[in-house]
Design a protein around this motif. Sequence first.
Motif, PDB file in Angstrom:
ATOM      1  N   UNK A 142       0.820  -1.208   0.000  1.00  0.00           N
ATOM      2  CA  UNK A 142       0.000   0.000   0.000  1.00  0.00           C
ATOM      3  C   UNK A 142       0.854   1.258   0.000  1.00  0.00           C
ATOM      4  N   UNK A 143       1.940   1.252   0.747  1.00  0.00           N
ATOM      5  CA  UNK A 143       2.809   2.431   0.784  1.00  0.00           C
ATOM      6  C   UNK A 143       3.443   2.667  -0.575  1.00  0.00           C
ATOM      7  N   UNK A 144       3.835   1.595  -1.255  1.00  0.00           N
ATOM      8  CA  UNK A 144       4.361   1.747  -2.613  1.00  0.00           C
ATOM      9  C   UNK A 144       3.331   2.438  -3.506  1.00  0.00           C
ATOM     10  N   UNK A 145       2.074   1.994  -3.410  1.00  0.00           N
ATOM     11  CA  UNK A 145       1.024   2.587  -4.219  1.00  0.00           C
ATOM     12  C   UNK A 145       0.742   4.032  -3.806  1.00  0.00           C
ATOM     13  N   UNK A 146       0.744   4.293  -2.498  1.00  0.00           N
ATOM     14  CA  UNK A 146       0.544   5.665  -2.027  1.00  0.00           C
ATOM     15  C   UNK A 146       1.610   6.583  -2.623  1.00  0.00           C
ATOM     16  N   UNK A 147       2.845   6.117  -2.602  1.00  0.00           N
ATOM     17  CA  UNK A 147       3.945   6.917  -3.125  1.00  0.00           C
ATOM     18  C   UNK A 147       3.756   7.200  -4.611  1.00  0.00           C
ATOM     19  N   UNK A 148       3.335   6.194  -5.358  1.00  0.00           N
ATOM     20  CA  UNK A 148       3.121   6.364  -6.796  1.00  0.00           C
ATOM     21  C   UNK A 148       1.975   7.329  -7.087  1.00  0.00           C
ATOM     22  N   UNK A 149       0.983   7.350  -6.194  1.00  0.00           N
ATOM     23  CA  UNK A 149      -0.177   8.223  -6.376  1.00  0.00           C
ATOM     24  C   UNK A 149       0.060   9.641  -5.878  1.00  0.00           C
ATOM     25  N   UNK A 150       1.202   9.862  -5.241  1.00  0.00           N
ATOM     26  CA  UNK A 150       1.502  11.195  -4.743  1.00  0.00           C
ATOM     27  C   UNK A 150       0.908  11.510  -3.388  1.00  0.00           C
ATOM     28  N   UNK A 151       0.487  10.481  -2.645  1.00  0.00           N
ATOM     29  CA  UNK A 151      -0.034  10.691  -1.293  1.00  0.00           C
ATOM     30  C   UNK A 151       1.114  11.131  -0.396  1.00  0.00           C
ATOM     31  N   UNK A 152       0.912  12.199   0.354  1.00  0.00           N
ATOM     32  CA  UNK A 152       1.974  12.743   1.202  1.00  0.00           C
ATOM     33  C   UNK A 152       1.811  12.361   2.671  1.00  0.00           C
ATOM     34  N   UNK A 153       0.564  12.216   3.118  1.00  0.00           N
ATOM     35  CA  UNK A 153       0.315  11.941   4.522  1.00  0.00           C
ATOM     36  C   UNK A 153      -0.651  10.773   4.682  1.00  0.00           C
ATOM     37  N   UNK A 154      -0.463  10.039   5.767  1.00  0.00           N
ATOM     38  CA  UNK A 154      -1.328   8.900   6.069  1.00  0.00           C
ATOM     39  C   UNK A 154      -1.702   8.954   7.541  1.00  0.00           C
ATOM     40  N   UNK A 155      -2.795   8.293   7.884  1.00  0.00           N
ATOM     41  CA  UNK A 155      -3.191   8.192   9.283  1.00  0.00           C
ATOM     42  C   UNK A 155      -3.267   6.737   9.693  1.00  0.00           C
ATOM     43  N   UNK A 156      -2.921   6.480  10.943  1.00  0.00           N
ATOM     44  CA  UNK A 156      -2.998   5.134  11.496  1.00  0.00           C
ATOM     45  C   UNK A 156      -4.436   4.818  11.890  1.00  0.00           C
ATOM     46  N   UNK A 157      -4.787   3.548  11.782  1.00  0.00           N
ATOM     47  CA  UNK A 157      -6.044   3.050  12.326  1.00  0.00           C
ATOM     48  C   UNK A 157      -5.778   1.691  12.948  1.00  0.00           C
ATOM     49  N   UNK A 158      -6.211   1.508  14.199  1.00  0.00           N
ATOM     50  CA  UNK A 158      -6.038   0.202  14.849  1.00  0.00           C
ATOM     51  C   UNK A 158      -7.186  -0.747  14.521  1.00  0.00           C
ATOM     52  N   UNK A 159      -8.078  -0.316  13.637  1.00  0.00           N
ATOM     53  CA  UNK A 159      -9.188  -1.161  13.229  1.00  0.00           C
ATOM     54  C   UNK A 159     -10.236  -1.360  14.312  1.00  0.00           C
ATOM     55  N   UNK A 160     -10.191  -0.501  15.329  1.00  0.00           N
ATOM     56  CA  UNK A 160     -11.106  -0.644  16.477  1.00  0.00           C
ATOM     57  C   UNK A 160     -11.022  -2.036  17.087  1.00  0.00           C
ATOM     58  N   UNK A 161      -9.846  -2.629  17.007  1.00  0.00           N
ATOM     59  CA  UNK A 161      -9.645  -3.985  17.536  1.00  0.00           C
ATOM     60  C   UNK A 161      -9.466  -3.908  19.048  1.00  0.00           C
ATOM     61  N   UNK A 162     -10.364  -4.548  19.770  1.00  0.00           N
ATOM     62  CA  UNK A 162     -10.392  -4.394  21.223  1.00  0.00           C
ATOM     63  C   UNK A 162      -9.152  -4.966  21.905  1.00  0.00           C
ATOM     64  N   UNK A 163      -8.483  -5.923  21.257  1.00  0.00           N
ATOM     65  CA  UNK A 163      -7.282  -6.514  21.839  1.00  0.00           C
ATOM     66  C   UNK A 163      -5.994  -5.838  21.397  1.00  0.00           C
ATOM     67  N   UNK A 164      -6.127  -4.716  20.697  1.00  0.00           N
ATOM     68  CA  UNK A 164      -4.934  -3.985  20.262  1.00  0.00           C
ATOM     69  C   UNK A 164      -4.123  -3.534  21.470  1.00  0.00           C
ATOM     70  N   UNK A 165      -2.803  -3.549  21.327  1.00  0.00           N
ATOM     71  CA  UNK A 165      -1.944  -3.110  22.414  1.00  0.00           C
ATOM     72  C   UNK A 165      -1.971  -1.593  22.512  1.00  0.00           C
ATOM     73  N   UNK A 166      -1.468  -1.068  23.630  1.00  0.00           N
ATOM     74  CA  UNK A 166      -1.507   0.373  23.869  1.00  0.00           C
ATOM     75  C   UNK A 166      -0.782   1.151  22.788  1.00  0.00           C
ATOM     76  N   UNK A 167       0.312   0.600  22.266  1.00  0.00           N
ATOM     77  CA  UNK A 167       1.056   1.286  21.206  1.00  0.00           C
ATOM     78  C   UNK A 167       0.168   1.534  19.992  1.00  0.00           C
ATOM     79  N   UNK A 168      -0.577   0.515  19.606  1.00  0.00           N
ATOM     80  CA  UNK A 168      -1.459   0.645  18.443  1.00  0.00           C
ATOM     81  C   UNK A 168      -2.600   1.621  18.727  1.00  0.00           C
ATOM     82  N   UNK A 169      -3.196   1.519  19.916  1.00  0.00           N
ATOM     83  CA  UNK A 169      -4.278   2.426  20.278  1.00  0.00           C
ATOM     84  C   UNK A 169      -3.799   3.859  20.331  1.00  0.00           C
ATOM     85  N   UNK A 170      -2.555   4.049  20.782  1.00  0.00           N
ATOM     86  CA  UNK A 170      -2.014   5.399  20.876  1.00  0.00           C
ATOM     87  C   UNK A 170      -1.750   6.037  19.523  1.00  0.00           C
ATOM     88  N   UNK A 171      -1.466   5.214  18.526  1.00  0.00           N
ATOM     89  CA  UNK A 171      -1.204   5.736  17.181  1.00  0.00           C
ATOM     90  C   UNK A 171      -2.482   5.948  16.380  1.00  0.00           C
TER      91      UNK A 171
END
Length: 203
Positions: A136-165
């Motif tokens: 996906x990052x390769x494709x983002x780069x080719x499309x000229x995307x400059x910024x991205x946002x993280x999503x933890x997928x609302x996964x309830x078992x996600x660790x704190x690091x993922x939830x924080x991002x």
Amino acid sequence: MKKFILKFFNSMNTENSIVEFTGLHNMDLTDWWTSTFTDQERSIIYQKFYPNFCDMLGNRNRSIFTENNFAIEDEAIIPFMENLSTYMRNHDDIASKIFLKFLDISKNDPICDSELLSTSKDYKNWFILRQLILYNIKNFNQLGVKRVSFSDGNYENAIDECKGLSGKQFGLGESIIVEHWKKYKPTCRCVLLPEIEEGLLVD
């Protein structure tokens, strides 16, 4: 011939620029394909693998491989091979041969733990997700995307690091984009969502 694509994303005037970013996106496996499977087996795989005929909208206008050619281009190769082996699970011998090739190809990723990949479902799922992120990052780069946002997928078992991002935005060239997927996290389901700038058109 294998082609292991190295992608470099540089962020100007920052100490957090990415030095290198890897992904396996093109590979000619025709020799393996024709020497491993009989004509009949290749025909079975070709006919049964429905995504082989479809684009993202379900239109049958693209063939990823044929009965005589297995040169894969512009695909997330590692997830593709695992998906193909899973799809052929009703043909044990065929599925096993494809899965073994999936394990072999995965060694191209320098962080791959081959033992865990073959024995741990959680690790396999995380490792495949990592490959999809790289693609996906390769494709983002080719499309000229400059910024991205993280999503933890609302996964309830996600660790704190993922939830924080989750929900935070980063430049595509910031080091966090690489570092987050360098270390195995069993409950990580994070994805990157492109921040589409006004005027950026995607055909």
